[in-house]
Motif scaffolding. Structure first.
Motif, PDB file in Angstrom:
ATOM      1  N   ASP A  56       0.858  -1.180   0.000  1.00  0.00           N
ATOM      2  CA  ASP A  56       0.000   0.000   0.000  1.00  0.00           C
ATOM      3  C   ASP A  56       0.898   1.235   0.000  1.00  0.00           C
ATOM      4  OD1 ASP A  56      -1.816   2.023   0.434  1.00  0.00           O
ATOM      5  OD2 ASP A  56      -2.851   1.010   2.072  1.00  0.00           O
ATOM      6  N   GLY A  57       1.128   1.808  -1.175  1.00  0.00           N
ATOM      7  CA  GLY A  57       2.011   2.965  -1.296  1.00  0.00           C
ATOM      8  C   GLY A  57       1.585   4.142  -0.441  1.00  0.00           C
ATOM      9  N   ALA A  58       0.296   4.319  -0.246  1.00  0.00           N
ATOM     10  CA  ALA A  58      -0.191   5.438   0.565  1.00  0.00           C
ATOM     11  C   ALA A  58       0.059   5.219   2.055  1.00  0.00           C
ATOM     12  CB  ALA A  58      -1.680   5.647   0.324  1.00  0.00           C
ATOM     13  N   ASP A  59       0.371   3.977   2.446  1.00  0.00           N
ATOM     14  CA  ASP A  59       0.601   3.652   3.857  1.00  0.00           C
ATOM     15  C   ASP A  59       2.053   3.206   4.072  1.00  0.00           C
ATOM     16  OD1 ASP A  59      -0.332   3.408   6.531  1.00  0.00           O
ATOM     17  OD2 ASP A  59      -0.514   1.242   6.284  1.00  0.00           O
ATOM     18  N   ALA A  60       2.964   3.659   3.212  1.00  0.00           N
ATOM     19  CA  ALA A  60       4.363   3.239   3.284  1.00  0.00           C
ATOM     20  C   ALA A  60       5.088   3.925   4.437  1.00  0.00           C
ATOM     21  CB  ALA A  60       5.069   3.546   1.973  1.00  0.00           C
ATOM     22  N   THR A  61       5.765   3.128   5.235  1.00  0.00           N
ATOM     23  CA  THR A  61       6.519   3.691   6.363  1.00  0.00           C
ATOM     24  C   THR A  61       7.685   4.547   5.887  1.00  0.00           C
ATOM     25  OG1 THR A  61       7.852   1.681   6.515  1.00  0.00           O
ATOM     26  CG2 THR A  61       5.903   1.805   7.917  1.00  0.00           C
ATOM     27  N   THR A  62       8.165   4.321   4.679  1.00  0.00           N
ATOM     28  CA  THR A  62       9.266   5.124   4.154  1.00  0.00           C
ATOM     29  C   THR A  62       8.847   6.552   3.820  1.00  0.00           C
ATOM     30  OG1 THR A  62       8.819   4.270   1.937  1.00  0.00           O
ATOM     31  CG2 THR A  62      10.522   3.150   3.219  1.00  0.00           C
ATOM     32  N   SER A  63       7.535   6.814   3.797  1.00  0.00           N
ATOM     33  CA  SER A  63       7.057   8.175   3.542  1.00  0.00           C
ATOM     34  C   SER A  63       6.389   8.779   4.772  1.00  0.00           C
ATOM     35  CB  SER A  63       6.095   8.181   2.354  1.00  0.00           C
ATOM     36  OG  SER A  63       4.956   7.389   2.644  1.00  0.00           O
ATOM     37  N   GLY A  64       6.593   8.145   5.925  1.00  0.00           N
ATOM     38  CA  GLY A  64       6.081   8.699   7.175  1.00  0.00           C
ATOM     39  C   GLY A  64       4.743   8.165   7.634  1.00  0.00           C
ATOM     40  N   ALA A  65       4.138   7.258   6.888  1.00  0.00           N
ATOM     41  CA  ALA A  65       2.862   6.665   7.299  1.00  0.00           C
ATOM     42  C   ALA A  65       3.122   5.540   8.301  1.00  0.00           C
ATOM     43  CB  ALA A  65       2.120   6.125   6.081  1.00  0.00           C
ATOM     44  N   PRO A  66       2.131   5.151   9.092  1.00  0.00           N
ATOM     45  CA  PRO A  66       2.351   4.119  10.110  1.00  0.00           C
ATOM     46  C   PRO A  66       2.509   2.701   9.563  1.00  0.00           C
ATOM     47  CG  PRO A  66       0.072   4.851  10.155  1.00  0.00           C
ATOM     48  CD  PRO A  66       0.805   5.747   9.197  1.00  0.00           C
ATOM     49  N   GLY A  67       2.023   2.420   8.364  1.00  0.00           N
ATOM     50  CA  GLY A  67       2.191   1.091   7.781  1.00  0.00           C
ATOM     51  C   GLY A  67       1.293   0.030   8.382  1.00  0.00           C
ATOM     52  N   ASP A  68       0.198   0.434   9.018  1.00  0.00           N
ATOM     53  CA  ASP A  68      -0.669  -0.561   9.657  1.00  0.00           C
ATOM     54  C   ASP A  68      -2.094  -0.569   9.109  1.00  0.00           C
ATOM     55  OD1 ASP A  68      -1.586   1.779  10.838  1.00  0.00           O
ATOM     56  OD2 ASP A  68      -1.651   0.950  12.855  1.00  0.00           O
ATOM     57  N   SER A  69      -2.249  -0.139   7.861  1.00  0.00           N
ATOM     58  CA  SER A  69      -3.567  -0.174   7.226  1.00  0.00           C
ATOM     59  C   SER A  69      -3.914  -1.607   6.829  1.00  0.00           C
ATOM     60  CB  SER A  69      -3.574   0.711   5.976  1.00  0.00           C
ATOM     61  OG  SER A  69      -4.761   0.508   5.239  1.00  0.00           O
ATOM     62  N   THR A  70      -5.151  -1.992   7.045  1.00  0.00           N
ATOM     63  CA  THR A  70      -5.619  -3.330   6.672  1.00  0.00           C
ATOM     64  C   THR A  70      -6.515  -3.302   5.433  1.00  0.00           C
ATOM     65  OG1 THR A  70      -7.509  -3.148   8.165  1.00  0.00           O
ATOM     66  CG2 THR A  70      -5.504  -4.180   9.040  1.00  0.00           C
ATOM     67  N   GLN A  71      -6.593  -2.166   4.757  1.00  0.00           N
ATOM     68  CA  GLN A  71      -7.507  -2.013   3.619  1.00  0.00           C
ATOM     69  C   GLN A  71      -7.252  -3.049   2.528  1.00  0.00           C
ATOM     70  OE1 GLN A  71     -10.017   0.254   3.739  1.00  0.00           O
ATOM     71  NE2 GLN A  71     -10.820  -0.749   1.931  1.00  0.00           N
ATOM     72  N   LEU A  72      -6.002  -3.248   2.127  1.00  0.00           N
ATOM     73  CA  LEU A  72      -5.718  -4.211   1.064  1.00  0.00           C
ATOM     74  C   LEU A  72      -5.969  -5.642   1.530  1.00  0.00           C
ATOM     75  CD1 LEU A  72      -2.517  -2.658  -0.540  1.00  0.00           C
ATOM     76  CD2 LEU A  72      -4.860  -2.604  -1.394  1.00  0.00           C
ATOM     77  N   LEU A  73      -5.629  -5.947   2.769  1.00  0.00           N
ATOM     78  CA  LEU A  73      -5.894  -7.277   3.322  1.00  0.00           C
ATOM     79  C   LEU A  73      -7.390  -7.571   3.313  1.00  0.00           C
ATOM     80  CD1 LEU A  73      -4.996  -9.877   4.738  1.00  0.00           C
ATOM     81  CD2 LEU A  73      -5.087  -8.624   6.900  1.00  0.00           C
ATOM     82  N   GLN A  74      -8.199  -6.590   3.692  1.00  0.00           N
ATOM     83  CA  GLN A  74      -9.649  -6.768   3.678  1.00  0.00           C
ATOM     84  C   GLN A  74     -10.153  -7.081   2.276  1.00  0.00           C
ATOM     85  OE1 GLN A  74     -11.593  -3.375   5.493  1.00  0.00           O
ATOM     86  NE2 GLN A  74     -10.197  -3.433   7.237  1.00  0.00           N
ATOM     87  N   GLU A  75      -9.610  -6.399   1.277  1.00  0.00           N
ATOM     88  CA  GLU A  75     -10.033  -6.639  -0.109  1.00  0.00           C
ATOM     89  C   GLU A  75      -9.632  -8.035  -0.574  1.00  0.00           C
ATOM     90  OE1 GLU A  75     -12.072  -4.812  -2.035  1.00  0.00           O
ATOM     91  OE2 GLU A  75     -12.280  -3.595  -0.231  1.00  0.00           O
ATOM     92  N   VAL A  76      -8.417  -8.478  -0.254  1.00  0.00           N
ATOM     93  CA  VAL A  76      -7.971  -9.821  -0.643  1.00  0.00           C
ATOM     94  C   VAL A  76      -8.865 -10.874   0.004  1.00  0.00           C
ATOM     95  CG1 VAL A  76      -6.097 -11.503  -0.418  1.00  0.00           C
ATOM     96  CG2 VAL A  76      -5.579  -9.163  -1.091  1.00  0.00           C
ATOM     97  N   MET A  77      -9.226 -10.665   1.262  1.00  0.00           N
ATOM     98  CA  MET A  77     -10.010 -11.656   1.989  1.00  0.00           C
ATOM     99  C   MET A  77     -11.461 -11.733   1.523  1.00  0.00           C
ATOM    100  SD  MET A  77      -8.338 -11.316   5.774  1.00  0.00           S
ATOM    101  CE  MET A  77      -9.277 -12.685   6.432  1.00  0.00           C
ATOM    102  N   LYS A  78     -11.932 -10.766   0.765  1.00  0.00           N
ATOM    103  CA  LYS A  78     -13.297 -10.790   0.232  1.00  0.00           C
ATOM    104  C   LYS A  78     -13.445 -11.804  -0.901  1.00  0.00           C
ATOM    105  CE  LYS A  78     -14.593  -5.980   1.071  1.00  0.00           C
ATOM    106  NZ  LYS A  78     -14.924  -4.703   0.383  1.00  0.00           N
ATOM    107  N   HIS A  79     -12.328 -12.251  -1.452  1.00  0.00           N
ATOM    108  CA  HIS A  79     -12.348 -13.093  -2.642  1.00  0.00           C
ATOM    109  C   HIS A  79     -11.705 -14.446  -2.358  1.00  0.00           C
ATOM    110  CE1 HIS A  79     -13.466  -9.459  -4.804  1.00  0.00           C
ATOM    111  NE2 HIS A  79     -12.528  -8.851  -4.106  1.00  0.00           N
ATOM    112  N   SER A  80     -12.028 -15.402  -3.175  1.00  0.00           N
ATOM    113  CA  SER A  80     -11.401 -16.712  -3.088  1.00  0.00           C
ATOM    114  C   SER A  80     -10.050 -16.595  -3.797  1.00  0.00           C
ATOM    115  CB  SER A  80     -12.285 -17.758  -3.771  1.00  0.00           C
ATOM    116  OG  SER A  80     -11.655 -19.012  -3.727  1.00  0.00           O
ATOM    117  N   TRP A  81      -9.055 -16.139  -3.073  1.00  0.00           N
ATOM    118  CA  TRP A  81      -7.743 -15.858  -3.645  1.00  0.00           C
ATOM    119  C   TRP A  81      -7.020 -17.161  -3.933  1.00  0.00           C
ATOM    120  CZ3 TRP A  81      -6.171 -11.501  -5.612  1.00  0.00           C
ATOM    121  CH2 TRP A  81      -4.823 -11.286  -5.834  1.00  0.00           C
TER     122      TRP A  81
END
Length: 72
Positions: A13-38
């Motif tokens: 998640d580029g918007a949640d990258a710790t290298t740019s000062g974000a905390p890096g603890d967003s679960t948004q992408l994980l939630q999307e992956v878990m909605k589907h039979s990956w």
């Protein structure tokens, strides 16, 4: 020829990258992956110092249950 469903998918998640000062603890992408039979293995990196400490405390071969995301 490599099969389209072979291998590991790494999702960042580029918007949640710790290298740019974000905390890096967003679960948004994980939630999307878990909605589907990956069909593949997936690595979704989430910063969780508490989760790491719990895993270290449990030791190799043991399991832990932790809450992740939105902590930092």
């Amino acid at each position: 020829a490599q099969q389209p469903d072979a291998g590991l998918v790494v999702i960042g998640d580029g918007a949640d990258a710790t290298t740019s000062g974000a905390p890096g603890d967003s679960t948004q992408l994980l939630q999307e992956v878990m909605k589907h039979s990956w069909p593949k293995s997936a690595l979704v990196a989430i910063n969780s110092p508490e989760g790491v400490q719990a895993a270290v405390g449990a030791g190799l071969g043991n399991s832990v249950t932790v809450t992740i995301g939105g902590v930092l």
